[in-house]
Design an enzyme around this catalytic site. Structure first.
Site, mmCIF file in Angstrom:
data_model
loop_
_atom_site.group_PDB
_atom_site.id
_atom_site.type_symbol
_atom_site.label_atom_id
_atom_site.label_comp_id
_atom_site.label_asym_id
_atom_site.label_seq_id
_atom_site.Cartn_x
_atom_site.Cartn_y
_atom_site.Cartn_z
ATOM 1 N N HIS A 124 0.846 -1.212 0.000
ATOM 2 C CA HIS A 124 0.000 0.000 0.000
ATOM 3 C C HIS A 124 0.875 1.253 0.000
ATOM 4 O O HIS A 124 0.609 2.204 -0.732
ATOM 5 C CB HIS A 124 -0.881 0.051 1.263
ATOM 6 N N LYS A 163 -17.236 -5.591 7.185
ATOM 7 C CA LYS A 163 -15.997 -6.274 6.783
ATOM 8 C C LYS A 163 -15.236 -6.834 7.989
ATOM 9 O O LYS A 163 -14.226 -7.501 7.820
ATOM 10 C CB LYS A 163 -15.090 -5.301 6.031
ATOM 11 N N ARG A 169 -2.231 -6.330 -8.190
ATOM 12 C CA ARG A 169 -1.112 -7.247 -7.965
ATOM 13 C C ARG A 169 -1.087 -8.374 -8.995
ATOM 14 O O ARG A 169 -0.114 -8.614 -9.645
ATOM 15 C CB ARG A 169 -1.208 -7.865 -6.559
ATOM 16 N N SER A 184 -3.067 -7.513 3.230
ATOM 17 C CA SER A 184 -3.258 -7.379 4.677
ATOM 18 C C SER A 184 -3.601 -8.734 5.289
ATOM 19 O O SER A 184 -3.160 -9.060 6.397
ATOM 20 C CB SER A 184 -4.385 -6.382 4.975
HETATM 21 O O1 PNS Z 1 -9.184 -2.771 0.445
HETATM 22 P P1 PNS Z 1 -10.506 -3.275 -0.101
HETATM 23 O O2 PNS Z 1 -11.256 -3.990 0.997
HETATM 24 O O3 PNS Z 1 -10.341 -4.096 -1.339
HETATM 25 O O4 PNS Z 1 -11.347 -1.949 -0.479
HETATM 26 C C1 PNS Z 1 -12.621 -2.068 -1.085
HETATM 27 C C2 PNS Z 1 -13.321 -0.689 -1.179
HETATM 28 C C3 PNS Z 1 -13.395 -0.019 0.160
HETATM 29 C C4 PNS Z 1 -12.516 0.183 -2.131
HETATM 30 C C5 PNS Z 1 -14.744 -0.943 -1.779
HETATM 31 O O5 PNS Z 1 -15.373 -1.909 -1.003
HETATM 32 C C6 PNS Z 1 -15.598 0.307 -1.847
HETATM 33 O O6 PNS Z 1 -15.362 1.188 -2.654
HETATM 34 N N1 PNS Z 1 -16.633 0.394 -0.977
HETATM 35 C C7 PNS Z 1 -17.545 1.517 -0.918
HETATM 36 C C8 PNS Z 1 -18.951 1.119 -1.349
HETATM 37 C C9 PNS Z 1 -19.182 1.418 -2.814
HETATM 38 O O7 PNS Z 1 -18.998 2.516 -3.284
HETATM 39 N N2 PNS Z 1 -19.597 0.379 -3.574
HETATM 40 C C10 PNS Z 1 -19.848 0.514 -4.982
HETATM 41 C C11 PNS Z 1 -18.599 0.306 -5.821
HETATM 42 S S1 PNS Z 1 -18.140 -1.406 -5.858
#
Ligand code: PNS
Length: 165
Positions: A17, A41, A93, A131
């Site tokens: 990150h 989550k 990745r 993570s």
């Molecule tokens: O690190 P992660 O868990 O892969 O992050 C995922 C994240 C937070 C980027 C994604 O879950 C997100 O954007 N959540 C917000 C909800 C949203 O906007 N959903 C619609 C788009 S998929």
């Protein structure tokens, strides 16, 4: 002003990150690292802890001064509107990341066609990292020195061990 948003769970931030943050910081005037609050989550670390780990990691890199760390909940596109940003930065990745990331990028564009997702290919040496991998290796007594930013290494690894006992 070109503002990018780098969203994620960051539970906890890894060297992978931090590498994306460093590289994005050179491309934009400001990068907001947006830590998702979504409790569904079930993160190991609270928002405050995750934010603190990111702030400390960013501060440990000289010259990295255009980074802001913030929380978000709800739709990412709504957060983007509030912060006048049209660019989402994500790290890629493997091919296996692509399917999920592609779906999220298309969903976000469906919700707002002006929002672009920019994928940055993770540095090869961090390509295996996540993570979840850090938490698993650490909880089983493995060495995570090369996985976590040095400045948070001791605190985070001790906490992971404590919380997974
Ligand atoms: O690190 P992660 O868990 O892969 O992050 C995922 C994240 C937070 C980027 C994604 O879950 C997100 O954007 N959540 C917000 C909800 C949203 O906007 N959903 C619609 C788009 S998929």
């Amino acid at each position: 002003m070109r503002i990018a948003v780098y969203p994620g769970s960051f539970d906890p931030i890894t060297k992978g990150h931090l590498d994306i943050i460093k590289r994005a910081s050179k491309m934009f005037d400001k990068v907001i690292v947006a830590v998702v609050l979504n409790p569904s989550k079930h993160p190991m670390f609270s928002f405050e802890e995750r934010r603190d780990f990111i702030v400390k990691s960013v501060e440990s890199v000289p010259g990295l001064d255009n980074i802001e760390v913030d929380a978000f909940e709800g739709l990412l596109v709504d957060y983007m509107h509030k912060h006048n940003s049209k660019i989402i930065v994500k790290g890629l990745r493997f091919i296996s990341d692509f399917e999920y990331e592609f779906q999220m990028a298309l969903t976000n564009r469906k919700l707002d066609e002006d929002i672009e997702t920019m994928f940055m290919v993770t540095c090869y040496k961090y390509s295996y990292l996540s993570s979840s991998i850090v938490k698993e290796v650490c909880s089983l007594g493995g060495d995570v020195t090369d996985m976590l930013p040095e400045v948070i290494l001791d605190t985070v690894s001790e906490e992971i061990k404590k919380r997974t006992k």
